[in-house]
Design an enzyme around this catalytic site. Structure first.
Site, PDB file in Angstrom:
ATOM      1  CG  ASP A  37      -1.945  -1.135   1.111  1.00  0.00           C
ATOM      2  OD1 ASP A  37      -2.147  -1.780   2.091  1.00  0.00           O
ATOM      3  OD2 ASP A  37      -2.677  -0.897   0.220  1.00  0.00           O
ATOM      4  CG  ASP A 177      -7.121  -3.795  -0.406  1.00  0.00           C
ATOM      5  OD1 ASP A 177      -6.484  -3.025  -0.643  1.00  0.00           O
ATOM      6  OD2 ASP A 177      -6.859  -4.071   1.081  1.00  0.00           O
TER       7      ASP A 177
HETATM    8  C1  DX5 Z   1      -6.480  -0.548   3.366  1.00  0.00           C
HETATM    9  C2  DX5 Z   1      -5.387  -1.454   2.925  1.00  0.00           C
HETATM   10  C3  DX5 Z   1      -5.287  -2.911   3.324  1.00  0.00           C
HETATM   11  C4  DX5 Z   1      -5.906  -3.513   4.226  1.00  0.00           C
HETATM   12  C5  DX5 Z   1      -5.167  -4.251   5.466  1.00  0.00           C
HETATM   13  O1  DX5 Z   1      -6.384   0.689   2.746  1.00  0.00           O
HETATM   14  O2  DX5 Z   1      -5.290  -1.524   1.588  1.00  0.00           O
HETATM   15  O3  DX5 Z   1      -3.782  -3.445   3.128  1.00  0.00           O
HETATM   16  O4  DX5 Z   1      -6.934  -2.962   4.943  1.00  0.00           O
HETATM   17  O5  DX5 Z   1      -5.857  -5.225   6.060  1.00  0.00           O
HETATM   18  P1  DX5 Z   1      -7.103  -5.066   7.312  1.00  0.00           P
HETATM   19  O6  DX5 Z   1      -8.171  -4.370   6.848  1.00  0.00           O
HETATM   20  O7  DX5 Z   1      -7.389  -6.588   7.361  1.00  0.00           O
HETATM   21  O8  DX5 Z   1      -6.340  -4.464   8.471  1.00  0.00           O
HETATM   22 ZN    ZN Z   2      -4.343  -1.969  -0.313  1.00  0.00          ZN
END
Ligand code: DX5
Ligand code: ZN
Length: 232
Positions: A37, A177
């Protein structure tokens, strides 16, 4: 048609202090993608990991990067991120003046092209882009932060995207995602996703060790994948 269900590990959730150990585990378990990300503090009110982090984890693990550009003016950075072979670069269409042009440029840089659609973007507004894509990332949380709760209406969108791809046999991967938790995972599989961004809600959650969580996640996908196989 059987779909191979894949794990894309959300690297913004990894323990930076044990990165090498974590990567050894991901290599051992043949993790399909490392989800990267990239945030610029403009398109989303957050910063995360950057190009040097990508270089370090890719050089060490050679696991394809699933690069999720949550940034303004992504066209300026396609070339630099395309240096990681076999990776995917996904952009948010609303951050580009000419999304089809950006998609074309990603492909010309010899990596796979994707779009990421946040809960604020409708399926209908991006439908025309899908035939040109290797992946569609349907976000089930608002972009920018890990640890959020599922935005339920996004599951309907996920179903529309996967149904459209299936009907037209585009072969485009459908990624989900955001809050891919043990509880949400079955519904996301059922809605037609085949790439799952695993973050704080599952593989990096506190209960269970990283290895136990990776094994558990893979078992769920393999069981569902085989079920798809038997179905047709
Ligand atoms: C959100 C990100 C993710 C994700 C992380 O912007 O793209 O990588 O939400 O995982 P969680 O939601 O399980 O914490
Ligand atoms: Zn992501």
């Amino acid at each position: 048609m059987k779909k191979t269900l894949k794990i894309s590990l959300s690297m913004m959730c990894t323990s930076y202090l044990d990165l090498r150990e974590d990567l050894d585990l991901f290599i051992k378990h043949k993790i399909d993608y490392l989800h990267i990300d990239i945030m610029d503090g403009h398109y989303v009110p957050n910063f995360s990991i950057g190009i040097d982090f990508c270089k370090a984890v890719y050089t060490y693990s050679r696991i394809p990067l699933d690069i999720h550009l949550m940034i303004e003016e992504p066209d300026r950075y396609i070339e630099i991120f395309s240096r990681f072979e076999n990776s995917i670069i996904s952009i948010h269409p609303e951050t580009c003046y000419q999304p089809l042009g950006t998609i074309q440029e990603i492909k010309e840089c010899k990596v796979k092209a994707g779009i990421a659609i946040s809960p604020s973007i409708s399926f209908e507004s991006v439908k025309h882009l899908i035939p040109h894509l290797d992946m569609v990332n349907v976000m089930t949380v608002h972009p920018g932060y890990a640890g959020q709760r599922l935005f339920k209406p996004a599951l309907m969108k996920l179903r529309k995207v996967s149904g459209y791809i299936e009907e037209n046999d585009f072969g485009t991967e459908v990624e989900v995602d955001g809050n891919v938790s043990w509880r949400n995972l079955p519904g996301m599989i059922e809605a037609g996703a085949d790439v799952f961004v695993a973050g704080t809600s599952s593989i990096f959650e506190r209960d269970g060790s990283l290895e136990q969580n990776v094994t558990r996640f893979r078992k769920i996908l393999d069981k569902a994948g085989n079920f798809n196989l038997n179905e047709n």
